[in-house]
Design an enzyme around this catalytic site. Sequence first.
Site, short mmCIF file in Angstrom:
data_model
loop_
_atom_site.label_atom_id
_atom_site.label_comp_id
_atom_site.label_asym_id
_atom_site.label_seq_id
_atom_site.Cartn_x
_atom_site.Cartn_y
_atom_site.Cartn_z
N GLU A 67 0.81 -1.13 -0.07
CA GLU A 67 -0.09 -0.03 -0.12
C GLU A 67 0.87 1.18 -0.08
OE1 GLU A 67 -2.44 2.85 -0.12
OE2 GLU A 67 -3.44 0.94 -0.11
N ASP A 111 4.99 1.90 -3.43
CA ASP A 111 4.26 1.96 -4.47
C ASP A 111 4.41 0.47 -5.10
OD1 ASP A 111 3.24 3.59 -7.10
OD2 ASP A 111 4.99 1.92 -7.85
N ASP A 167 -5.61 -4.58 -6.83
CA ASP A 167 -6.73 -4.00 -6.23
C ASP A 167 -6.51 -2.40 -5.70
OD1 ASP A 167 -9.27 -3.60 -5.40
OD2 ASP A 167 -9.12 -4.40 -3.37
#
Length: 297
Positions: free
Chosen positions: A115, A142, A163
């Site tokens: 994340e 990243d 996602d």
Amino acid sequence: MRNYFHLIAVLALFTSAPTMADIIHKERSLYRNILVEENGDLRCLKFDEKTRTSSQSCMYVSKPKELVFNYTKLTFASLLMIDNPQNVLIIGLGGGTLSNVIHQLYPQASIENVEIDPAVIKVARDYFDFIETEKVTAKVQDGRIFIKRAAIKKEQYDWIILDAFNGDYIPEHLLTKEFFDEIKSVLAPNGIIAANTFSSSKLYQHESATYHAVFGDFINVTTEKNSNRIILAGFKAPPTAQEITQRIEKLTPLLSPYNIDIKAISQGMKSTKNNQDWPADTKVLTDQYSPANLLNF
């Protein structure tokens, strides 16, 4: 009498209007506005303070196991394609819902959550019961940088879930052929990629063409309930109908506590083999041609 009916109409309008959600957390991170809203039993993570119409993750406070979003349920179509994943990579944490369910299903599996926003990880911990153990980790990075470094270290993952959203759409650099080539390099020989995207976006054809250019035929998992689609890609050969049936029987009791009807989901799976629904000359998205900001709506 006219005034009476007017009063009834006004009361009906107010009583039928949706109740306003309470904001239980609000902050401005390095990347976005973050809101956590609670409306009755429903708690949601949102990134768009102006409209507050779209949620990145939601949970039922009294039933945290039960999945709220249809797309998260569709993601588990992956388990009809692979058996017993042991190394899982999730790019984009949200509230940590997918990670939690996978950990509960496969407690011995290693799950790496990547994340970019540390504030999102903290919110997942504080408000969405995100589970972290020696096997389940969250890394601030990243997603593309993580994949590049994983490739250098020759890491391999059985199940890669894409996602990542920035509040509007998938970040451009996570939509290109070059990125998918990098993803392919860290996918285990019998692994699978599950990508959360949309079936109503103007990018639909470009995304489809790009996945096909890298992975060949893939499977779209859709439902009539909403505009999400899950792309299943990277598999060498699809399982037989008999194998699918056996896996449905095995998974049904395991997934039912999460409100996942795997048999119904299986009926929404369609291979692009003989079902290619984009023009043959559709332009593939690349690092030089990735106009997501122009085409996504």
